[in-house]
Every structure is written in C-alpha cells, then in structure tokens.
Scaffold this active site. Structure first.
Site, PDB file in Angstrom:
ATOM      1  N   GLY A  69       0.469  25.099 -19.197  1.00  0.00           N
ATOM      2  CA  GLY A  69      -0.239  23.897 -19.625  1.00  0.00           C
ATOM      3  C   GLY A  69      -0.813  24.084 -21.008  1.00  0.00           C
ATOM      4  O   GLY A  69      -0.664  25.140 -21.639  1.00  0.00           O
ATOM      5  N   GLU A  70      -1.469  23.031 -21.509  1.00  0.00           N
ATOM      6  CA  GLU A  70      -2.099  23.041 -22.817  1.00  0.00           C
ATOM      7  C   GLU A  70      -3.576  22.769 -22.658  1.00  0.00           C
ATOM      8  O   GLU A  70      -3.983  22.001 -21.788  1.00  0.00           O
ATOM      9  CB  GLU A  70      -1.465  22.000 -23.743  1.00  0.00           C
ATOM     10  CG  GLU A  70      -0.022  22.320 -24.108  1.00  0.00           C
ATOM     11  CD  GLU A  70       0.507  21.368 -25.169  1.00  0.00           C
ATOM     12  OE1 GLU A  70      -0.240  20.436 -25.526  1.00  0.00           O
ATOM     13  OE2 GLU A  70       1.631  21.572 -25.641  1.00  0.00           O
ATOM     14  N   GLY A  71      -4.391  23.413 -23.500  1.00  0.00           N
ATOM     15  CA  GLY A  71      -5.832  23.253 -23.450  1.00  0.00           C
ATOM     16  C   GLY A  71      -6.358  22.535 -24.663  1.00  0.00           C
ATOM     17  O   GLY A  71      -5.637  21.827 -25.364  1.00  0.00           O
ATOM     18  N   CYS A  72      -7.672  22.753 -24.936  1.00  0.00           N
ATOM     19  CA  CYS A  72      -8.324  22.063 -26.053  1.00  0.00           C
ATOM     20  C   CYS A  72      -7.742  22.496 -27.393  1.00  0.00           C
ATOM     21  O   CYS A  72      -7.543  21.690 -28.284  1.00  0.00           O
ATOM     22  CB  CYS A  72      -9.832  22.326 -26.019  1.00  0.00           C
ATOM     23  SG  CYS A  72     -10.636  21.698 -24.539  1.00  0.00           S
ATOM     24  N   PHE A  73      -7.514  23.793 -27.536  1.00  0.00           N
ATOM     25  CA  PHE A  73      -7.067  24.289 -28.840  1.00  0.00           C
ATOM     26  C   PHE A  73      -5.898  25.241 -28.717  1.00  0.00           C
ATOM     27  O   PHE A  73      -5.596  25.985 -29.633  1.00  0.00           O
ATOM     28  CB  PHE A  73      -8.219  24.983 -29.581  1.00  0.00           C
ATOM     29  CG  PHE A  73      -9.005  25.934 -28.704  1.00  0.00           C
ATOM     30  CD1 PHE A  73      -8.491  27.167 -28.327  1.00  0.00           C
ATOM     31  CD2 PHE A  73     -10.256  25.574 -28.246  1.00  0.00           C
ATOM     32  CE1 PHE A  73      -9.219  28.019 -27.529  1.00  0.00           C
ATOM     33  CE2 PHE A  73     -10.987  26.430 -27.444  1.00  0.00           C
ATOM     34  CZ  PHE A  73     -10.456  27.662 -27.084  1.00  0.00           C
TER      35      PHE A  73
ATOM     36  N   VAL B  89      -1.323  27.744 -22.547  1.00  0.00           N
ATOM     37  CA  VAL B  89      -1.418  28.814 -21.564  1.00  0.00           C
ATOM     38  C   VAL B  89      -0.039  29.032 -20.971  1.00  0.00           C
ATOM     39  O   VAL B  89       0.628  28.069 -20.568  1.00  0.00           O
ATOM     40  CB  VAL B  89      -2.426  28.468 -20.453  1.00  0.00           C
ATOM     41  CG1 VAL B  89      -2.572  29.634 -19.486  1.00  0.00           C
ATOM     42  CG2 VAL B  89      -3.779  28.107 -21.040  1.00  0.00           C
TER      43      VAL B  89
ATOM     44  N   LYS C 208      -3.607  32.979 -22.892  1.00  0.00           N
ATOM     45  CA  LYS C 208      -4.021  31.892 -23.769  1.00  0.00           C
ATOM     46  C   LYS C 208      -3.626  32.234 -25.198  1.00  0.00           C
ATOM     47  O   LYS C 208      -3.869  33.350 -25.665  1.00  0.00           O
ATOM     48  CB  LYS C 208      -5.531  31.670 -23.684  1.00  0.00           C
ATOM     49  CG  LYS C 208      -6.001  31.111 -22.354  1.00  0.00           C
ATOM     50  CD  LYS C 208      -7.460  30.683 -22.430  1.00  0.00           C
ATOM     51  CE  LYS C 208      -7.888  29.988 -21.144  1.00  0.00           C
ATOM     52  NZ  LYS C 208      -9.255  29.444 -21.249  1.00  0.00           N
TER      53      LYS C 208
ATOM     54  N   ASP D  28     -19.417  21.179 -18.134  1.00  0.00           N
ATOM     55  CA  ASP D  28     -18.398  20.332 -17.512  1.00  0.00           C
ATOM     56  C   ASP D  28     -17.892  20.926 -16.211  1.00  0.00           C
ATOM     57  O   ASP D  28     -16.702  21.133 -16.042  1.00  0.00           O
ATOM     58  CB  ASP D  28     -17.232  20.117 -18.485  1.00  0.00           C
ATOM     59  CG  ASP D  28     -16.285  19.027 -17.998  1.00  0.00           C
ATOM     60  OD1 ASP D  28     -16.706  18.232 -17.137  1.00  0.00           O
ATOM     61  OD2 ASP D  28     -15.137  18.973 -18.466  1.00  0.00           O
TER      62      ASP D  28
END
EC number: 2.7.10.1
Length: 800
Positions: free
Chosen positions: A467-471, A474, A496, A605
């Site tokens: 998947g992809e995160g904020c910056f 992964v 990451k 969060d």
C-alpha cells in the site's frame, strides 16, 4: 395518498498504599450458598501493595476460616489472618486468586473477593488528578485534609434520570488516608444498588451510572487515618422526566405566497422530551373531494423519518421550482408515544409578472470597463514574466564542498516531555556529485549509521507492494537474520520507503517517524521497529508485518453471512467472531494506547484503519510516529478510502486544535463503536457541517446492537464533553480486563440484528441506503411505518 391518521407508534428515548476491598460493581455468583446472598467483588492491586480483605462474621464466638482458590490460608511473614480481616503485605503476582471467608465447620460464605495483582499502580498515570493532590504530604505526620475544597462547594446535585452521577472528595494526609462512603448515614455498598457502583479510590470518587429516583439521598465521604477523620456530604436529587406530546411553535409553518418557479421553505419547530416522529403532508383532492368516507383528509406524505435524516432536517420542508400544482395546504405532523400535534399552512402560487426591460447604461459601462481592465491586467502579467525570464542568470556550478544541515523532529509530544521537538536528532550530509539524485525530487543524502538498528541491505529481499502512505509506500519483504535468535531464518517484514516522486520533505518525515519509533520502544500492541537500511542506497525502514490487514477490514470480512452487504453475501467468513473476541480487540488496543500515553506520545488519529492485525490475531497500533501538521488538515476533504477524519476527532481538537491524551480517549471511544458494529461507519449519512452542530448540542452515537450496556457506558465516558472527565487509558484497560474475565468464550453475536446500517455501502454523506434504521444517536428505533393506511393506485398516488 393516505388519510391523515391520528395515531403514531413511536419509541421513547431510553435514552505502598493500602486498598479497600470494595472497588468495583459487584455481581452475584452462581456457586454461592443459597442461604446468604454473597457478592463477588473485584479487587485490583499493584505489586508491592498491601491488601486488606474484610469479613463480617454473623457469630463472633465462632472462628473465621479464610480460603484462597478453595485452599485454607494460614498466617505467614506476609499474611495476617484475623477474625475480621485478612491482611497481605508486599503482594506479588502469586497472590492473585479468589478469596473467601466463612465460619469454621459451616458452608455458608460470609464474603468473597477476586484479587488481581498487576504492575505497580501510580497515581501519576491518572490524568484527572490535580498537581496539588499529587504533591500533598511532606513526610510529616498529619491528619487528613481536603486538597480541592473549592470543587466541593456544590452540595446539591440535581440530575435527570438515566444520567451518570460522580461525587469526588479529593484529600491528602500522612499516612495516606482511606475513604469510604455512606448513604443516608449507613455504609454504602455496590450490592445495595441494582446498577452497582464504581469506587475509584485513586481519584477519591464514587460513580453511579444510569441514575434512578431511588438513588436520591445524602452521600457522605469519610476520609480518615490514624491522626484524624474528615467528612463531606452531598445531596442527590434525581428528576423524573415529565412525558408530554410534541409541542409545535406557534405561527409555524407560516402561509406563503410566491411566483411560479420560486423555491419555498416551510419551517416547523418541534419540542418533545421523548423522541418525536415528524412528517410533512400535502392535502390533495380525490374525485373532487378532499376527505375520505371516514372523514379523514386525503394527503400525500412528502417527507418522513428515514435512514439518513435528522430531526433538524425534518423540521424544514423544501420545495424547489414550484408550479401551480404545488399550491395548497401543507401540514407538519409530529407525534411521540404520548400523543400527536399538527400545524398547517397554505402555499399560494402566482403567475410571474414580466418586467419591462429597460436599458441600463450604467450596467453596460461596468461590464465594458471590467473587460478592459481584465485584458490590461493579463497583458501586464505576460510582460512581467517575459522580463523576469530574460533576467535569469545561468545555473550555478555544482557545489564542490560538503554541506550539512540538521533534520529537526516533527512529532507530537507533550510540552513537558524531556524530548524537545526542536532538538536535532539526525544530521544528514548532502553529497555533491555530478550524477543526478536517485529520486527525481530528493537530493542525494547521506544518513549517519546507527549500529543498533542498521540492517545489511544484501540480506533484504523486497516483495509485492502492500500500500501507499502519507509520504511513501510499503512493500512486503524477507529479511534474513533480523531475528537475533534465528540468524539464518528469513522473517517476513514490512518495509517503508519513499515513492518515486518523493521529496526532501518526505524523506525528513520518514526519518522522523523512524527516530520516533526508536524512542518509543517495543510493545506487544504497537507496530515495532525492526531495523533500517540507511547506507549505500535509498532509506528502508523495516517494521513488523501484519498479515490480516487493518482492523476495519478485518471486522467487515468476518461479519455474519446473509446480511445486505456490498460484497458477496454468499461468501462465508473463515472465522466466526464471538462477543469475547470483540472485547479482546478493544482490550488490546487500549493496552497499546496506554503504553503510548506512558511514553508521552499523542497519536491524534486512533481509528480502526490505523490498527493492524497479525496472523495470531494480535492488535497492533500503527502510524503513531507520523509527523502531522494539524494546522494544514483539510477537515472537509475525504481520505482515499472515503473516511472523514473529523468523525474520530474530539470537539476540542475540531474547534480549538487542542490535541491531548484526552482527545485520543475520545477517538478511542469511536474506535470502540467501530469494533462493536464490525467495522461500521461512524455517524453514517451525517454531513460534516451538521456533525459539528450535533456534537456541540451534546448528541452522541447510539448503542451498537451487539454491545452491552456496560461497554456502551464506557463509550459515553470517552465522549464526555469535558476532557478531564474522560477515563484514562489505564482505567479503560482495567474496565476491559474486568469485562473480558466475566465474558463467556461461546457468546456469539446476535445474527438477527441487521448490520446494513453500518455497511460500507452507505456513503458518508447524502446516502440513499434503505436500511431499517440508521439512528446514529442515542434514540430508540422507530417503527417501520407510521399508522397511515394506504394502498397503491396505478397513477402512483396513495389512496385510502
């Protein structure tokens, strides 16, 4: 069309310290002798504390026998067996168990306790404490005294029925005094009240949930040690609700006269203690008559309570682009379980009057002038850009020397933490080279090696993306030798790294997250850092791999079959979740949040999407090390998976941008709601702007179908409007542990309760899902239809 019925079926709103052995709400056990009703009381103590268990004999001439787990307890160097009490000093984990006392040679129980010994309790972990309470006592012997007498001035407390009542008597002394409570001058115990009580001795408080009229009386706290005793009395009055039918504001809805094609709004203000049911009706004619054979008028139902409608929305009827057919009588009908009420208004539609067109030279002049100014502005901008381009100098030659700059941490820490957020933690060297950087927007940088965490890049084999995160992104990977106990065995990890279009800012954030994870350390219920590859290539951060994805999707994939979901209803889940499984999920997340709070880390969060599940069903909190710029959050923009972050945020975080451990507790309460709706969407169908108003008005989400009243009250405590009145994560762990220990392992979920109102098929706003009930606030479900008799006609009009 239906005749106007005068009855509506509606549901009403249901809407080393020494510890005393009376701590939690007692419940009767099944195996106690039938001669005397004895309550099993839970007792939690820290390692090294002193435990005193009381026993009141019926005959003081007969000796008392104490037992632990069925075996007799005898006196020792740590245990003192007395006629009225059992005293254990310097308790350890081995002292946990079930203790009971009885008369010798008799089977009748006198008292019964469950003792659990945990890590040493510290009053500093209770965020409700005041600093002056913690610092009370200077080593000199002194009698008890009040530490916050200013908060005890309000002696009379009047609350509506079903509310939670909390009395506090904060005190201090040396030695630390004990506290016990009296009701109307007599000892007050949990078994004397049907709903039980909560005694939080560290907070000097008494809590009674769901107050009833029988709770009225005088409550006295008695605080004492060997040097003295003090007491304070509160008076409680529980107000019963007075039922009445809905009251409609006079003059609403009001008559209106408009021209054809206009928009019209009718307003109807409803006041009702019980939850009202509101409908908008339009009176029509059938075969030239406005009334049916039984004398009831013919009406069309224009608007009624639905899945995604609130009372505020139902109080307004919108008519757009009205025609002559829209003229007539409109009625606002409101009812509850007591009765009904209605007000009517007339709409008059007039033909549009064609206005004579007049030449307005002033308007024409304004339009022409605006166009000329716009053209001149564009010409000036183009000329300026051309001039700037001609003034640009040639690119500077490559830098030949090594320049360094500090990378500052951008994480959320408490202001009193020893870790200063402005302290440079990693110094990065920028390399000068004739070659381009490895990533298009990231300069070629050299990070200092950390021998404790550095992992050899050649022993890492990258796999498929996760998947992809904020910056960054992964990916799954195999790391050989990262487990020191198995140096030759590969271990599946998550890696990451930056995306191909990553920037220097993205690299700074990734390094900050890595350094944050180093400082926080390891815990079973958080995603732990395993290593990092910082040399001779791009930055890789190696963390634990959770094979079952995030908790939200984990719960949805295990919902009971046969419900109306957006995914394949024929697919039977591989695992069947029990009620105890859901409580275990909540307990593990609370443990992880308790650990983060102990490290002075504010998550900001905590939600089901940020909790990952391992192959062994272990809950691990993720993304606690992310650097978040809360001042640049777009509160109205949905994230990639369609969730609105504001629905997990506490009011003080939403309106004042104040983030504390208490705001994390609020978010944890929403996470609890997600768990017991099996991945449901909070506040389904509620627009963000409406949610702000509802939260300010005190509205809270309703109890999920498969949630007990006790767990729902924990959610409501997490959603307390005053942050200091919310429980701490340590208290939440204790409450969940108690519920978990009393829950059966074969208690399956109720498959008869519909889950579609929490299904992902329902969008977050403007939803058109047709579930049976989408009440997300503390209201009872309404009947499926009001008692308006009807049958369908070929032209679509409802007829009696």
């Amino acid at each position: 069309m239906v005749p106007l019925c005068l009855l509506l079926y509606l549901a009403t709103l249901v809407f080393p310290p020494v510890y005393s052995a009376h701590l939690l709400s007692p419940e009767p056990t099944d195996w106690v002798s039938s001669e005397v009703e004895v309550f099993l009381e839970d007792y939690v103590a820290g390692v090294g504390d002193t435990v005193v268990l009381s026993c009141t004999p019926q005959d003081f001439l007969l000796p008392i026998v104490w037992q632990k787990d069925g075996d007799a307890v005898s006196s020792s160097n740590r245990t003192r067996v007395g006629q009225k009490a059992l005293r254990i000093i310097n308790v350890s984990y081995e002292d946990s168990g079930v203790y009971s006392c009885r008369h010798a040679h008799k089977s009748m129980l006198l008292s019964n306790y469950t003792v659990k010994v945990i890590d040493s309790l510290s009053s500093g972990d209770d965020e409700d404490y005041d600093e002056d309470e913690d610092e009370a006592g200077n080593g000199n012997a002194e009698a008890p005294y009040w530490t916050r007498s200013d908060r005890m001035e309000k002696k009379l407390l009047a609350v509506p029925a079903a509310n939670t009542v909390k009395f506090r008597c904060p005190a201090a002394g040396n030695p630390t005094p004990s506290i016990h409570w009296l009701k109307n001058g007599k000892e007050f115990k949990g078994e004397q009240r049907m709903g039980g009580i909560k005694l939080r001795h560290q907070q000097w408080s008494l809590v009674m949930e769901s107050a009833v009229p029988s709770d009225r009386g005088n409550y006295t706290c008695v605080v004492q040690n060997k040097y003295g005793s003090i007491k304070h009395t509160y008076q409680l009055d529980v107000l019963e609700r007075s039922p009445h039918r809905p009251i409609l504001q006079a003059g609403l809805p009001a008559n209106q006269t408009v021209v054809v094609g206009s928009d019209v709004e009718f307003h109807c203000k409803v006041y009702s203690d019980a939850q009202p049911h509101i409908q908008w009706l339009k009176h029509i004619e059938v075969n030239g008559s406005q009334y049916g054979p039984n004398g009831a008028p013919y009406v069309n139902v224009l608007k009624t309570a639905g899945i995604n409608t609130t009372d505020k929305e139902l109080e307004i009827l919108y008519l757009t682009n009205v025609s002559f057919e829209d003229a007539g009588q409109y009625t606002c009908l409101a009812g509850n379980s007591i009765g009904y009420n209605h007000h009517s208004a007339w709409l008059t539609v007039l033909p549009a009057v064609e206005m004579e067109r007049e030449d307005d030279y002033a308007d024409i002049l304004i339009y022409v002038t605006s166009c000329v100014l716009f053209i001149l502005t564009m010409v000036i901008i183009i000329l300026c850009r051309m001039w700037i381009n001609t003034q640009k100098t040639l690119p500077a030659p490559p830098v030949q020397k090594l320049s360094k700059f500090p990378l500052k941490r951008q994480v959320s820490l408490e202001s009193n933490s020893s870790m200063n957020s402005n302290t440079p933690l990693v110094r990065i060297a920028r390399l000068s080279s004739s070659d381009g950087p490895m990533l298009p927007n990231v300069s070629e940088l050299e990070l200092p090696s950390d021998p404790k965490w550095e992992f050899t890049r050649t022993k890492l084999t990258l796999g498929k993306p996760l998947g992809e995160g904020c910056f960054g992104q992964v990916v799954m990977a195999e790391a050989i030798g990262i487990d020191k106990e198995k140096p030759n065995k590969p271990l599946t990890v998550a890696v990451k790294m930056l995306k191909d279009d990553g920037t220097d800012k993205d690299l700074s954030d990734l390094v900050s997250e890595m350094e944050m994870m180093k400082m926080i350390g390891k815990h079973k219920n958080i995603i732990n850092l395993l290593g990092a590859c910082t040399q001779d290539g791009p930055l890789y951060v190696l963390v634990e791999y959770a094979s079952k994805g995030n908790l939200r999707e984990y719960l949805r994939a295990r919902r009971p079959p046969g419900m109306d979901y957006s995914f394949d209803t024929c697919k039977i889940p591989n695992e069947t979740l029990t009620f105890k499984d859901l409580v275990s999920c909540a307990y593990q997340v609370a443990r992880g949040m308790e650990y983060l709070a102990s490290k002075k880390c504010i998550h900001r969060d905590p939600a089901a999407r940020n909790v990952l599940v391992t192959e062994d069903n272990v809950m691990k909190i993720a993304d606690f090390g992310l650097a978040r710029d809360v001042h640049n959050i777009d509160y109205y923009k949905k994230t990639t998976n369609g969730r609105l972050p504001v629905k997990w945020m506490a009011p003080e975080a939403l309106f004042d941008r104040v983030y504390t451990h208490q705001s994390d507790v609020w978010s944890y309460g929403v996470l609890l709601w997600e768990i017991f709706t099996l991945g449901g969407s909070p506040y389904p169908g509620i627009p963000v702007e409406e949610l702000f108003k509802l939260l300010k008005e005190g509205h809270r989400m309703d109890k999920p179908a498969n949630c007990t009243h006790e767990l729902y009250m924990i959610m409501r405590e997490c959603w307390h409007a005053v942050p200091s009145q919310r429980p701490t994560f340590r208290q939440l762990v204790e409450d969940h542990d108690r519920v978990l220990s009393m829950t059966s392992t074969d208690e399956y979920l109720d498959l008869s309760v519909p889950f579609e109102q929490y299904s992902p098929t329902c969008p977050d706003s403007n939803s058109t899902c047709s579930s049976g009930d989408d009440s997300v606030f503390a209201h009872d479900p309404l009947p499926e239809e009001p008692c308006l008799p009807k049958h369908h006609h070929s032209n679509g009009v409802i007829r009696t």
